[in-house]
Scaffold this motif. Structure first.
Motif, PDB file in Angstrom:
ATOM      1  N   MET A 137      63.112  60.337  -1.162  1.00  0.00           N
ATOM      2  CA  MET A 137      62.748  60.798   0.167  1.00  0.00           C
ATOM      3  C   MET A 137      63.523  62.066   0.495  1.00  0.00           C
ATOM      4  N   GLY A 138      62.856  62.973   1.169  1.00  0.00           N
ATOM      5  CA  GLY A 138      63.487  64.225   1.543  1.00  0.00           C
ATOM      6  C   GLY A 138      63.235  64.577   2.994  1.00  0.00           C
ATOM      7  N   TRP A 139      64.131  65.386   3.533  1.00  0.00           N
ATOM      8  CA  TRP A 139      63.966  65.971   4.857  1.00  0.00           C
ATOM      9  C   TRP A 139      63.882  67.487   4.716  1.00  0.00           C
ATOM     10  N   PHE A 140      62.914  68.067   5.397  1.00  0.00           N
ATOM     11  CA  PHE A 140      62.715  69.500   5.442  1.00  0.00           C
ATOM     12  C   PHE A 140      62.654  69.938   6.896  1.00  0.00           C
ATOM     13  N   ARG A 141      62.824  71.228   7.135  1.00  0.00           N
ATOM     14  CA  ARG A 141      62.682  71.733   8.489  1.00  0.00           C
ATOM     15  C   ARG A 141      62.060  73.118   8.472  1.00  0.00           C
ATOM     16  N   THR A 200      59.063  66.066  13.691  1.00  0.00           N
ATOM     17  CA  THR A 200      59.650  65.805  14.999  1.00  0.00           C
ATOM     18  C   THR A 200      60.520  67.001  15.385  1.00  0.00           C
ATOM     19  N   GLN A 201      60.431  67.402  16.644  1.00  0.00           N
ATOM     20  CA  GLN A 201      61.117  68.607  17.107  1.00  0.00           C
ATOM     21  C   GLN A 201      62.571  68.314  17.433  1.00  0.00           C
ATOM     22  N   VAL A 202      63.457  69.153  16.915  1.00  0.00           N
ATOM     23  CA  VAL A 202      64.871  69.131  17.267  1.00  0.00           C
ATOM     24  C   VAL A 202      65.212  70.471  17.897  1.00  0.00           C
ATOM     25  N   THR A 203      65.728  70.442  19.112  1.00  0.00           N
ATOM     26  CA  THR A 203      66.115  71.652  19.812  1.00  0.00           C
ATOM     27  C   THR A 203      67.577  71.538  20.214  1.00  0.00           C
ATOM     28  N   VAL A 204      68.383  72.505  19.798  1.00  0.00           N
ATOM     29  CA  VAL A 204      69.812  72.507  20.079  1.00  0.00           C
ATOM     30  C   VAL A 204      70.111  73.680  20.998  1.00  0.00           C
ATOM     31  N   SER A 205      70.595  73.394  22.185  1.00  0.00           N
ATOM     32  CA  SER A 205      70.896  74.422  23.162  1.00  0.00           C
ATOM     33  C   SER A 205      72.331  74.907  23.003  1.00  0.00           C
ATOM     34  N   THR A 254      67.834  74.227  15.176  1.00  0.00           N
ATOM     35  CA  THR A 254      66.581  74.040  15.901  1.00  0.00           C
ATOM     36  C   THR A 254      65.385  74.268  14.980  1.00  0.00           C
ATOM     37  N   ALA A 255      64.507  73.276  14.900  1.00  0.00           N
ATOM     38  CA  ALA A 255      63.352  73.341  14.004  1.00  0.00           C
ATOM     39  C   ALA A 255      62.531  72.082  14.171  1.00  0.00           C
ATOM     40  N   VAL A 256      61.344  72.094  13.573  1.00  0.00           N
ATOM     41  CA  VAL A 256      60.588  70.870  13.381  1.00  0.00           C
ATOM     42  C   VAL A 256      61.044  70.256  12.071  1.00  0.00           C
ATOM     43  N   TYR A 257      61.432  69.004  12.103  1.00  0.00           N
ATOM     44  CA  TYR A 257      61.932  68.305  10.930  1.00  0.00           C
ATOM     45  C   TYR A 257      60.862  67.376  10.372  1.00  0.00           C
ATOM     46  N   TYR A 258      60.634  67.468   9.067  1.00  0.00           N
ATOM     47  CA  TYR A 258      59.620  66.690   8.374  1.00  0.00           C
ATOM     48  C   TYR A 258      60.257  65.806   7.310  1.00  0.00           C
TER      49      TYR A 258
END
Length: 126
Positions: A34-38, A120-125, A94-98
Motif C-alpha cells: 500500500m502506498g500514499w501519494f499526494r 482526501t484533502q489536507v490543508t495546513v495553515s 497541503t495537497a490531496v492525498y491518495y
C-alpha cells in the motif's frame, strides 16, 4: 468491486497532526503493498510513503525525504486499512492525498500501483 476510500483529511494549523485512513475492499489486501501519494495545486503527483505486503526485514516501509521523521505509514490487515500518521505538519504538506495498492509489491515509489482511491484533502495553515 475494488474500492479504496480515504478519510481523515481536513484543515490543521502548522505544527499539528492528522491521521489519514484508507479502507480497502474488493481485493486481497494482505498480499498488496500500500502506498500514499499526494498532489498539490499545479504540481505533479508525488510518492509520500509505502509499506510492503509482508514484513521484509529493515525494508518494510519507505518515505520520501521531505516527510521522513514526521510521517508514519502503517497497516492493519485485519481491518483492510492503511494509515498515514502525520506530525509537525507544514503548509507545504497541503495537497490531496491518495492511497494505492500494488499486488505483491514492497511499497516502493517505483512499484506499479494498480488500484487508486479518490483522495482526501489536507490543508495546513501557516
Amino acid at each position: 468491486q475494488v474500492q479504496l476510500v480515504e478519510s481523515g483529511g481536513g484543515l490543521v494549523q502548522a505544527g499539528g497532526s492528522l491521521r489519514l485512513s484508507c479502507a480497502a475492499s474488493g481485493f486481497t489486501f494482505s498480499t498488496h503493498a500500500m502506498g500514499w501519494f499526494r498532489q498539490a495545486p499545479g504540481k505533479e503527483r508525488e510518492f509520500v510513503a509505502g509499506i510492503s505486503w509482508r514484513n521484509w526485514r529493515d525494508s518494510s516501509s519507505h518515505y520520501t525525504d521531505s516527510v521522513k521523521g514526521r510521517f508514519t505509514i502503517s497497516r492493519d490487515n485485519s481491518e483492510n486499512t492503511v494509515y498515514l500518521l502525520m506530525h509537525r505538519l507544514k503548509p507545504e504538506d497541503t495537497a490531496v492525498y491518495y492511497c494505492a495498492a500494488d499486488r505483491l509489491g514492497e511499497g516502493l515509489e517505483s512499484d506499479e500501483y494498480e488500484y487508486w482511491g479518490q483522495g482526501t484533502q489536507v490543508t495546513v495553515s501557516s
